[in-house]
Design a protein around this motif. Sequence first.
Motif, short mmCIF file in Angstrom:
data_model
loop_
_atom_site.label_atom_id
_atom_site.label_comp_id
_atom_site.label_asym_id
_atom_site.label_seq_id
_atom_site.Cartn_x
_atom_site.Cartn_y
_atom_site.Cartn_z
N LEU A 44 21.20 20.27 3.81
CA LEU A 44 21.81 19.49 4.89
C LEU A 44 22.94 20.26 5.56
N THR A 72 29.05 15.90 5.25
CA THR A 72 27.72 16.25 4.78
C THR A 72 27.53 15.84 3.33
N ARG A 76 24.98 12.82 2.38
CA ARG A 76 23.86 13.16 1.51
C ARG A 76 23.87 12.28 0.26
N PHE A 166 18.00 14.75 8.68
CA PHE A 166 18.64 15.92 8.06
C PHE A 166 19.10 16.93 9.11
#
Length: 307
Positions: A44, A72, A76, A166
């Motif tokens: 990612l 991120t 995630r 993503f």
Amino acid sequence: MSAGPTRAAAAPVPWSRHLQALLQHYSRYWRLMRLHRPIGIWLLLWPTLWALWIASAGRPDGKVFLILVLGTIVVRSAGCVINDFADRKIDPHVARTADRPLATGEVHPAEALLLFGALMLIGLGLVLTLNALTVTFAFAGAFLTILYPFTKRFLSTPQFVLGVAFSWGVPMAFAATVGDVPRVGWLLFLATVIWVVVYDTQYAMTDRPDDIKIGVRSTAILFGELDRVFIVGLQLLLLASLVLVGRSAGMGVWYYGGLAVAGLFCAYQAHLVKERDVVQSFRAFLNNAWFGAAVFAGILLDYTFRP
């Protein structure tokens, strides 16, 4: 008159045992967020860093860099939680996922939803420090994060939805840096979507026998016997897209050198999946972290050594 024997005082429990018990209690949430398996963070993060360096011409703002990296990791983690929540009745029937905390009952679904909500609030708090366009993109990204896990029930190509989710860090990086998403940003977004479809198809190949039994859909099942052909074709399209990104961004020899190394990783992955072995297919998926690193190294070196 004797009062009789006195009961011995209970020995105090060492602090280390309290700490161990605490760690064991919270490790289930750590595993639910899959922080013990950082491959997803790298996959990612790399496209976000590609975009950030190109958008800033090699000189990213420190605040934007920190927020995007932290965001991120948080998003995630949230994605893993909501994915496992959606799959909590499926994962026990898949060998690779049967030990996940929701599948085993270590974590209650309500706990997972609370954790997901907390993570999304943290992500919102981070992105609110950026400009309005980036915040708008963040809300769209949150919707994609929630949508993806449920698409496996009715869509034969859920990897494309994951690809968009993503890749969302790419337009966010451009929006946060220049307040807009130019042509090169959307080209990079498209390249990243293709990349995600490649590596998540490799990932889905490891679960294909179980997924067929329980009715979960994936591109690995859709492509069938042509899965390797599609993967190689998409890898070639990915590299061609990254060449277009380089031309649009005015990149030089270092960038294309990075793409050449990334191409070698693609060839290695194609070799790994040629027998459709479950273990080797998963190794191909993991190898994509090096693909992303090679592309980023090319971008970083190109801007570093420009005259």
